[in-house]
Scaffold this motif. Structure first.
Motif, PDB file in Angstrom:
ATOM      1  N   LEU A  58       0.876  -1.259  -0.021  1.00 23.22           N
ATOM      2  CA  LEU A  58       0.025  -0.077  -0.095  1.00 23.22           C
ATOM      3  C   LEU A  58       0.952   1.083  -0.148  1.00 23.22           C
ATOM      4  CD1 LEU A  58      -2.625  -1.002   2.491  1.00 23.22           C
ATOM      5  CD2 LEU A  58      -2.920  -1.035   0.241  1.00 23.22           C
ATOM      6  N   PRO A  59       0.470   2.287  -0.863  1.00 25.07           N
ATOM      7  CA  PRO A  59       0.953   3.461  -0.642  1.00 25.07           C
ATOM      8  C   PRO A  59       1.422   4.202   0.771  1.00 25.07           C
ATOM      9  CG  PRO A  59      -0.282   3.512  -2.663  1.00 25.07           C
ATOM     10  CD  PRO A  59      -0.726   2.403  -1.678  1.00 25.07           C
ATOM     11  N   SER A  60       2.133   5.098   1.061  1.00 26.24           N
ATOM     12  CA  SER A  60       1.898   5.629   2.253  1.00 26.24           C
ATOM     13  C   SER A  60       0.800   6.340   2.636  1.00 26.24           C
ATOM     14  CB  SER A  60       3.309   6.425   2.580  1.00 26.24           C
ATOM     15  OG  SER A  60       3.247   7.404   1.764  1.00 26.24           O
ATOM     16  N   GLY A  61       0.312   6.273   3.564  1.00 22.77           N
ATOM     17  CA  GLY A  61      -0.877   7.042   3.940  1.00 22.77           C
ATOM     18  C   GLY A  61      -2.172   6.426   3.609  1.00 22.77           C
ATOM     19  N   ILE A  62      -2.443   5.186   2.972  1.00 24.07           N
ATOM     20  CA  ILE A  62      -3.524   4.529   2.726  1.00 24.07           C
ATOM     21  C   ILE A  62      -3.483   3.125   3.629  1.00 24.07           C
ATOM     22  CG2 ILE A  62      -4.694   3.184   0.939  1.00 24.07           C
ATOM     23  CD1 ILE A  62      -4.416   5.827   0.235  1.00 24.07           C
ATOM     24  N   SER A  63      -4.433   3.139   4.550  1.00 24.33           N
ATOM     25  CA  SER A  63      -4.563   2.164   5.517  1.00 24.33           C
ATOM     26  C   SER A  63      -5.387   0.758   4.936  1.00 24.33           C
ATOM     27  CB  SER A  63      -5.243   2.612   6.644  1.00 24.33           C
ATOM     28  OG  SER A  63      -6.699   2.617   6.415  1.00 24.33           O
ATOM     29  N   PRO A  64      -5.009  -0.297   5.355  1.00 30.10           N
ATOM     30  CA  PRO A  64      -5.937  -1.595   5.003  1.00 30.10           C
ATOM     31  C   PRO A  64      -7.433  -1.197   5.310  1.00 30.10           C
ATOM     32  CG  PRO A  64      -4.158  -2.144   6.126  1.00 30.10           C
ATOM     33  CD  PRO A  64      -3.999  -0.481   6.281  1.00 30.10           C
ATOM     34  N   ASP A  65      -7.820  -0.493   6.130  1.00 28.27           N
ATOM     35  CA  ASP A  65      -9.188  -0.233   6.422  1.00 28.27           C
ATOM     36  C   ASP A  65      -9.632   0.353   5.510  1.00 28.27           C
ATOM     37  OD1 ASP A  65      -9.044  -1.369   9.024  1.00 28.27           O
ATOM     38  OD2 ASP A  65      -8.552   0.346   9.961  1.00 28.27           O
ATOM     39  N   PHE A  66      -9.214   1.393   4.995  1.00 25.09           N
ATOM     40  CA  PHE A  66      -9.606   2.314   3.732  1.00 25.09           C
ATOM     41  C   PHE A  66      -9.933   1.496   2.503  1.00 25.09           C
ATOM     42  CE2 PHE A  66      -8.862   4.247  -0.479  1.00 25.09           C
ATOM     43  CZ  PHE A  66      -9.837   5.388  -0.478  1.00 25.09           C
ATOM     44  N   LEU A  67      -9.120   0.312   2.242  1.00 19.78           N
ATOM     45  CA  LEU A  67      -9.250  -0.433   1.050  1.00 19.78           C
ATOM     46  C   LEU A  67     -10.503  -1.423   1.373  1.00 19.78           C
ATOM     47  CD1 LEU A  67      -5.728  -1.354   0.016  1.00 19.78           C
ATOM     48  CD2 LEU A  67      -7.380   0.102  -0.840  1.00 19.78           C
ATOM     49  N   ASP A  68     -10.682  -1.802   2.768  1.00 25.51           N
ATOM     50  CA  ASP A  68     -11.661  -2.648   3.091  1.00 25.51           C
ATOM     51  C   ASP A  68     -13.012  -2.049   2.763  1.00 25.51           C
ATOM     52  OD1 ASP A  68     -10.016  -5.019   3.748  1.00 25.51           O
ATOM     53  OD2 ASP A  68     -10.119  -4.324   5.725  1.00 25.51           O
TER      54      ASP A  68
END
Length: 87
Positions: A58-68
């Protein structure tokens, strides 16, 4: 054209689960213990398709929660989004 490998396996009991072993087939598509796969169940055709997932950082600043959350929104509004594409 890709070589098709056919193998016959018996369904076995693993604890409370059912499963099959297919180590060589998994190695041939580059899978190792701990890798993630996508499993597509095609009930109508009696098929289960296992696909290797690409490992992505993931790029910095992107959390796995955002992708979920993004995945949930895309899944929920899939038909609407496809309709917008055709406009």
């Amino acid at each position: 054209m890709a070589k098709v490998i056919e193998m016959e396996r018996k369904v076995s009991k693993f604890g409370n689960s059912l499963g099959i072993t297919m180590t060589e087939a998994l190695k041939q598509i580059g899978l190792e213990a701990g890798d993630s796969v996508q499993v597509d169940v095609r009930e109508k055709d009696g098929e289960i398709v296992i696909k290797r997932l690409n490992k992505v950082s993931l790029p910095s600043g992107i959390s796995p929660d955002f992708l979920d959350t993004l995945n949930q929104v895309i899944t929920e509004y899939d038909e609407t989004l496809r309709g917008l594409k055709d406009r």
